[in-house]
Design a protein around this motif. Structure first.
Motif, short mmCIF file in Angstrom:
data_model
loop_
_atom_site.label_atom_id
_atom_site.label_comp_id
_atom_site.label_asym_id
_atom_site.label_seq_id
_atom_site.Cartn_x
_atom_site.Cartn_y
_atom_site.Cartn_z
N LEU A 1 4.29 -9.12 -2.32
CA LEU A 1 4.99 -8.26 -1.37
C LEU A 1 6.36 -7.87 -1.91
N HIS A 2 7.09 -8.83 -2.43
CA HIS A 2 8.43 -8.54 -2.94
C HIS A 2 8.36 -7.57 -4.11
N HIS A 3 7.38 -7.77 -4.98
CA HIS A 3 7.24 -6.88 -6.15
C HIS A 3 6.93 -5.46 -5.71
N GLU A 4 6.07 -5.30 -4.71
CA GLU A 4 5.65 -3.97 -4.27
C GLU A 4 6.69 -3.30 -3.38
N LEU A 5 7.43 -4.07 -2.60
CA LEU A 5 8.33 -3.51 -1.60
C LEU A 5 9.80 -3.54 -2.00
N GLY A 6 10.18 -4.50 -2.86
CA GLY A 6 11.56 -4.61 -3.29
C GLY A 6 12.51 -5.12 -2.22
N ILE A 7 11.99 -5.80 -1.20
CA ILE A 7 12.83 -6.32 -0.12
C ILE A 7 12.74 -7.85 -0.09
N PRO A 8 13.72 -8.52 0.54
CA PRO A 8 13.61 -9.96 0.70
C PRO A 8 12.38 -10.34 1.53
N ILE A 9 11.74 -11.42 1.14
CA ILE A 9 10.58 -11.95 1.87
C ILE A 9 10.87 -13.41 2.21
N GLY A 10 10.78 -13.73 3.48
CA GLY A 10 10.92 -15.11 3.93
C GLY A 10 9.58 -15.66 4.36
N VAL A 11 9.33 -16.95 4.08
CA VAL A 11 8.11 -17.62 4.49
C VAL A 11 8.47 -18.88 5.26
N GLU B 1 11.23 -17.50 19.49
CA GLU B 1 12.19 -16.41 19.65
C GLU B 1 12.56 -15.77 18.31
N PHE B 2 12.25 -16.44 17.21
CA PHE B 2 12.67 -15.97 15.90
C PHE B 2 11.72 -14.88 15.43
N PRO B 3 12.19 -13.65 15.24
CA PRO B 3 11.29 -12.55 14.90
C PRO B 3 10.66 -12.72 13.51
N VAL B 4 9.39 -12.36 13.41
CA VAL B 4 8.67 -12.39 12.14
C VAL B 4 7.83 -11.13 12.02
N ARG B 5 7.34 -10.87 10.79
CA ARG B 5 6.50 -9.70 10.56
C ARG B 5 5.03 -10.01 10.81
N GLY B 6 4.60 -11.26 10.51
CA GLY B 6 3.19 -11.58 10.70
C GLY B 6 2.87 -13.01 10.30
N LEU B 7 1.56 -13.30 10.26
CA LEU B 7 1.06 -14.65 9.99
C LEU B 7 -0.05 -14.59 8.96
N TRP C 1 -4.01 -7.00 2.23
CA TRP C 1 -4.14 -6.66 3.65
C TRP C 1 -2.81 -6.22 4.21
N ALA C 2 -1.76 -6.98 3.93
CA ALA C 2 -0.44 -6.64 4.48
C ALA C 2 0.06 -5.31 3.92
N LEU C 3 -0.09 -5.11 2.61
CA LEU C 3 0.42 -3.88 2.00
C LEU C 3 -0.28 -2.64 2.57
N ALA C 4 -1.58 -2.74 2.77
CA ALA C 4 -2.33 -1.59 3.26
C ALA C 4 -2.11 -1.35 4.75
N GLU C 5 -2.19 -2.42 5.53
CA GLU C 5 -2.18 -2.27 6.98
C GLU C 5 -0.78 -2.19 7.56
N GLU C 6 0.14 -2.99 7.04
CA GLU C 6 1.49 -3.04 7.61
C GLU C 6 2.47 -2.11 6.91
N TYR C 7 2.28 -1.92 5.61
CA TYR C 7 3.23 -1.14 4.83
C TYR C 7 2.66 0.19 4.37
N GLU C 8 1.43 0.48 4.75
CA GLU C 8 0.78 1.76 4.49
C GLU C 8 0.78 2.12 3.00
#
Length: 510
Positions: free
Chosen positions: A193-203, A272-278, A376-383
């Motif tokens: 995800l980080h390689h494709e999007l260039g944004i910070p990724i938290g797990v 309460e802590f926002p996340v992108r997905g699971l 899955w995430a790249l296609a469905e969430e990040y188009e």
């Protein structure tokens, strides 16, 4: 996290001179345990920041040039919500002030945060992968990826939802020193995800080895099916044997196996802590020795809908891993089918791993697992225009002695291919498809021949003149499953008629 107190007390002086009585101790300014140095905040969503202090105190939070204030309630609790932020790779300070106390969280970045949960195949570390796959050693050496951060949560079970987490280890940036200790599936997912999007990724990793799905399901999600209702009732009585004897139940070894217990301790404090997905990898402990995989699809649906409700996001993406063949027992084929049947919920996707051959119940190739989850995430969430699913059974049409199988995710066409190690599947048209079977009207299964016809498979058997159902790769450990789409992703095991694919578990007796 650095705390800088400015309070001064006259208590000692008052006691010395013998006048007055000590004032009540002032509550310490605190942040929830999910907040620590090096954390990742979820972009594009309002950001709750919360903690505790003395009641009636004004608390001010400053981050990214924004300042928000609130007053603590009668219980000394406070929460503010920062406005949505765009992603930011540059670490900043989050500053919290109350009266004469302050807290500083350093090196905070803004990106996308994902939960990673399940049992030991999610918990399996990059170090363990590197012990069996030499390429992973180089992945560790190259893991200077400070925009990827991990937060491990490993609290013991709790009988009721907890309100906070202890700080413990805090968030850890990815580096050659830290990468060996993190979830391998999550590492390869986040890295892609980080390689494709260039944004910070938290797990946020809440996995626990050896546990079934039940302890991760929120308590109020146990109302969607009779088996779940009965499991919750027995769980509240801590009747481990009763859950084991229940049709569709599970072999509960201790309280960590009971309904909701790990959600209470590991997820409830941070809903309460926002996340992108699971991302989710689990199932082995619902189909092991003398365990009953029936009704797992209803448990999986309860997990997905329960997390979505608890986290306040009805469209929270959930991508999960179907069990491989390695380490499998008699209940695994049935559970794989239950996983497939649960994959049709909106914003849900299943990663197929039946082609990743190994003998270990912890197959080391988490590299392809993480890659397929990220697709899955790249296609469905990040188009992003990437292929993300192998062929999934759609329907079967019967015409005389043959059955034609139609698939979703087969628009690119189907192919026979062989996957060797970490290499992409290699087309081998000279090989025959295996692991297809046909059932007659009485439900008896017979080996069958399968031929690719464009985007479909035509299945026949000399032993079945009037077939009633078809299935693929429904063995305990089917070797060399060679059916892929032309995007290089494997077809899922399936059975076209549930009534012909039953499981008779070896349940405990009184």
């Amino acid at each position: 996290m650095i705390q800088t107190p400015f309070r001064h007390s006259l208590i000692g002086l008052l006691l010395l001179i013998g006048i007055g009585t000590p004032a009540p101790a002032q509550a310490e300014l605190k942040l929830s345990g999910i907040f620590s140095d090096h954390m990742v905040l979820q972009r594009d969503q309002r950001l709750p920041v919360w903690g505790g202090a003395d009641k009636g105190q004004t608390v001010t939070v400053t981050f990214n040039g924004q300042t928000v204030s609130t007053t603590t309630d009668d219980n000394g609790l406070w929460q503010v919500k920062l406005p949505p932020l765009q992603h930011n790779n540059k670490g900043q300070e989050l500053f919290v002030q109350s009266s004469e106390e302050s807290l500083i969280i350093r090196d905070v970045v803004v990106g996308d945060v994902w939960h990673a949960s399940g049992q030991s195949n999610m918990a399996m570390t990059v170090r363990s992968v590197a012990q069996k796959i030499p390429e992973a050693k180089q992945h560790i050496a190259d893991a200077n990826l400070p925009a990827i951060r991990f937060r491990r949560i490993s609290e013991n079970e709790a009988a009721s939802p907890q309100t906070d987490l202890p700080l413990r280890n805090g968030w850890v940036p990815c580096s050659p020193a830290s990468a060996p200790n993190v979830s391998a599936a999550a590492f390869y997912f986040a890295r892609k995800l980080h390689h494709e999007l260039g944004i910070p990724i938290g797990v946020i990793d809440t996995s626990r080895g050896g546990t079934p799905i039940e302890p991760f399901i929120p308590r109020d999600a146990f109302t969607s099916h009779p088996t779940l209702k009965q499991e919750l009732k027995l769980g509240e009585q801590e009747d481990l044997r009763g859950i084991w004897k229940l049709p569709g139940g599970v072999y509960a070894r201790d309280a960590n196996w009971l309904p909701g217990r790990l959600f209470h301790s590991r997820l409830a404090p941070i809903t309460e802590f926002p996340v992108r997905g699971l991302i989710w990898y689990q199932g082995e402990s619902n189909c092991g020795n003398r365990e009953d995989p029936r009704d797992y699809q209803h448990k999986m649906r309860a997990l997905i809908t329960g997390w979505r409700k608890a986290l306040g996001d009805d469209s929270l993406p959930v991508y999960f891993v179907q069990l491989p063949g390695s380490g499998a027992g008699p209940g695994w084929p049935y559970l794989r089918e239950q996983q497939r049947l649960s994959s049709n919920l909106p914003h849900t996707g299943m990663v197929v791993t039946i082609d990743l051959l190994d003998k270990d119940i912890h197959p080391p190739n988490k590299i392809d697992v993480g890659d397929r989850l990220a697709r899955w995430a790249l296609a469905e969430e990040y188009e992003k225009p990437v292929p993300y699913s192998g062929p999934l059974f759609q329907r079967a049409t019967i015409e005389n002695e043959k059955i034609t199988v139609h698939f979703s995710y087969a628009d690119s066409g189907l192919m026979i291919a062989v996957k060797e190690g970490l290499l992409p599947p290699r087309e081998t048209p000279d090989k025959a498809l295996s692991h297809f079977e046909l059932a007659d009207a009485s439900g008896h299964w017979f080996p069958a021949e399968a031929i690719i016809n464009g985007k479909t498979i035509v299945v026949t058997s000399s032993q079945v003149q009037d077939p009633a159902a078809v299935r693929y790769a429904c063995a305990i450990d089917p070797q060399h499953c060679h059916l892929y789409n032309r995007d290089g992703l494997p077809a899922s095991p399936f059975c076209s008629k549930a009534k012909f694919f039953q499981y008779a578990p070896d349940l405990p007796v009184d």
